[in-house]
Design a protein around this motif. Sequence first.
Motif, PDB file in Angstrom:
ATOM      1  N   LEU A 104      22.059  20.219  45.640  1.00  0.00           N
ATOM      2  CA  LEU A 104      21.511  19.660  44.719  1.00  0.00           C
ATOM      3  C   LEU A 104      22.859  19.001  44.001  1.00  0.00           C
ATOM      4  CD1 LEU A 104      19.407  19.570  42.231  1.00  0.00           C
ATOM      5  CD2 LEU A 104      20.190  21.760  41.473  1.00  0.00           C
ATOM      6  N   LEU A 151      18.601  26.629  35.521  1.00  0.00           N
ATOM      7  CA  LEU A 151      18.188  26.809  36.823  1.00  0.00           C
ATOM      8  C   LEU A 151      18.443  28.067  37.459  1.00  0.00           C
ATOM      9  CD1 LEU A 151      16.950  25.624  39.473  1.00  0.00           C
ATOM     10  CD2 LEU A 151      19.077  24.797  40.075  1.00  0.00           C
ATOM     11  N   LEU A 152      19.705  28.552  37.218  1.00  0.00           N
ATOM     12  CA  LEU A 152      20.247  29.730  37.936  1.00  0.00           C
ATOM     13  C   LEU A 152      19.508  31.100  37.412  1.00  0.00           C
ATOM     14  CD1 LEU A 152      23.856  29.011  38.461  1.00  0.00           C
ATOM     15  CD2 LEU A 152      22.265  28.914  40.007  1.00  0.00           C
ATOM     16  N   TRP A 154      28.389  21.292  36.999  1.00  0.00           N
ATOM     17  CA  TRP A 154      27.781  22.484  36.141  1.00  0.00           C
ATOM     18  C   TRP A 154      27.505  21.901  34.765  1.00  0.00           C
ATOM     19  CZ3 TRP A 154      26.233  27.229  36.024  1.00  0.00           C
ATOM     20  CH2 TRP A 154      26.613  28.061  34.857  1.00  0.00           C
ATOM     21  N   GLU A 160      19.751  14.179  41.067  1.00  0.00           N
ATOM     22  CA  GLU A 160      19.311  13.755  39.688  1.00  0.00           C
ATOM     23  C   GLU A 160      19.999  12.194  39.342  1.00  0.00           C
ATOM     24  OE1 GLU A 160      19.530  15.407  35.274  1.00  0.00           O
ATOM     25  OE2 GLU A 160      21.021  16.003  36.489  1.00  0.00           O
ATOM     26  N   ASP A 173      32.580  21.853  40.926  1.00  0.00           N
ATOM     27  CA  ASP A 173      32.728  21.093  39.803  1.00  0.00           C
ATOM     28  C   ASP A 173      33.865  20.776  39.540  1.00  0.00           C
ATOM     29  OD1 ASP A 173      30.972  20.192  37.296  1.00  0.00           O
ATOM     30  OD2 ASP A 173      32.778  21.201  36.487  1.00  0.00           O
ATOM     31  N   ARG A 220      21.559  22.537  32.385  1.00  0.00           N
ATOM     32  CA  ARG A 220      20.378  22.488  33.393  1.00  0.00           C
ATOM     33  C   ARG A 220      20.620  23.433  34.372  1.00  0.00           C
ATOM     34  NH1 ARG A 220      22.050  17.842  32.348  1.00  0.00           N
ATOM     35  NH2 ARG A 220      22.550  17.006  34.567  1.00  0.00           N
ATOM     36  N   VAL A 221      21.738  23.135  34.888  1.00  0.00           N
ATOM     37  CA  VAL A 221      22.145  24.307  36.255  1.00  0.00           C
ATOM     38  C   VAL A 221      22.052  25.759  35.743  1.00  0.00           C
ATOM     39  CG1 VAL A 221      23.897  25.059  37.973  1.00  0.00           C
ATOM     40  CG2 VAL A 221      23.292  22.561  37.447  1.00  0.00           C
ATOM     41  N   LYS A 222      22.769  25.887  34.512  1.00  0.00           N
ATOM     42  CA  LYS A 222      22.806  27.022  33.975  1.00  0.00           C
ATOM     43  C   LYS A 222      21.471  27.749  33.957  1.00  0.00           C
ATOM     44  CE  LYS A 222      24.551  29.845  30.051  1.00  0.00           C
ATOM     45  NZ  LYS A 222      25.274  29.706  28.850  1.00  0.00           N
ATOM     46  N   LEU A 282      28.973  26.295  43.929  1.00  0.00           N
ATOM     47  CA  LEU A 282      28.842  25.473  42.913  1.00  0.00           C
ATOM     48  C   LEU A 282      30.322  24.501  43.004  1.00  0.00           C
ATOM     49  CD1 LEU A 282      27.858  24.243  40.275  1.00  0.00           C
ATOM     50  CD2 LEU A 282      29.554  25.995  39.071  1.00  0.00           C
ATOM     51  N   ILE A 331      25.536  23.351  44.990  1.00  0.00           N
ATOM     52  CA  ILE A 331      25.182  22.918  43.875  1.00  0.00           C
ATOM     53  C   ILE A 331      26.496  21.981  43.218  1.00  0.00           C
ATOM     54  CG2 ILE A 331      24.571  22.759  41.432  1.00  0.00           C
ATOM     55  CD1 ILE A 331      23.157  25.509  42.237  1.00  0.00           C
ATOM     56  N   THR A 370      23.877  17.288  40.678  1.00  0.00           N
ATOM     57  CA  THR A 370      23.300  16.836  38.914  1.00  0.00           C
ATOM     58  C   THR A 370      24.117  15.667  38.558  1.00  0.00           C
ATOM     59  OG1 THR A 370      24.755  18.480  37.865  1.00  0.00           O
ATOM     60  CG2 THR A 370      22.710  19.364  38.730  1.00  0.00           C
TER      61      THR A 370
END
Length: 149
Positions: free
Chosen positions: A75, A20-21, A13, A110, A37, A16-18, A35, A10, A77
Amino acid sequence: MYKGNNHFVIIGWNERVKNLLSYFEEPLILNKMVLIDNTLEENHLLPGHIYFIKGDPQDPETLVKANIQYATTLLITADLDQLEEEADINSILSLIASKGQNPSIYSIVEILTSKHSANAKHAGADQIIHRSLPISRLMYDKFFSGKIS
């Protein structure tokens, strides 16, 4: 460096990711997530099973640390702290860098503006999340729902 394989990567961060998890109930799945970031300062904000790499997702060295060449799914974002155009361009550049390391990785990107959807497809995105479409539909539905709050 992450040493696993058949994992999910991914990029980015955010809330939306939070969220999702939070849908993943199996710790085994979370153990297979990396992740990347470059803005997150504290990895204690992450679930304990997520492997975190602080770095630029467009930098091949960062992607090697994520062992992206052996990942199955990506993914990306959008960074909502950037202008929409800039966020889309950065997402596409991250996709190109990732596909350069692993051309067969299944990628979900995204995108904030409709004009960059085609560019993301050309860059190799398998799926595109059009950020504005669901929100626009929700606005339309609320606007014409006849309910005044």
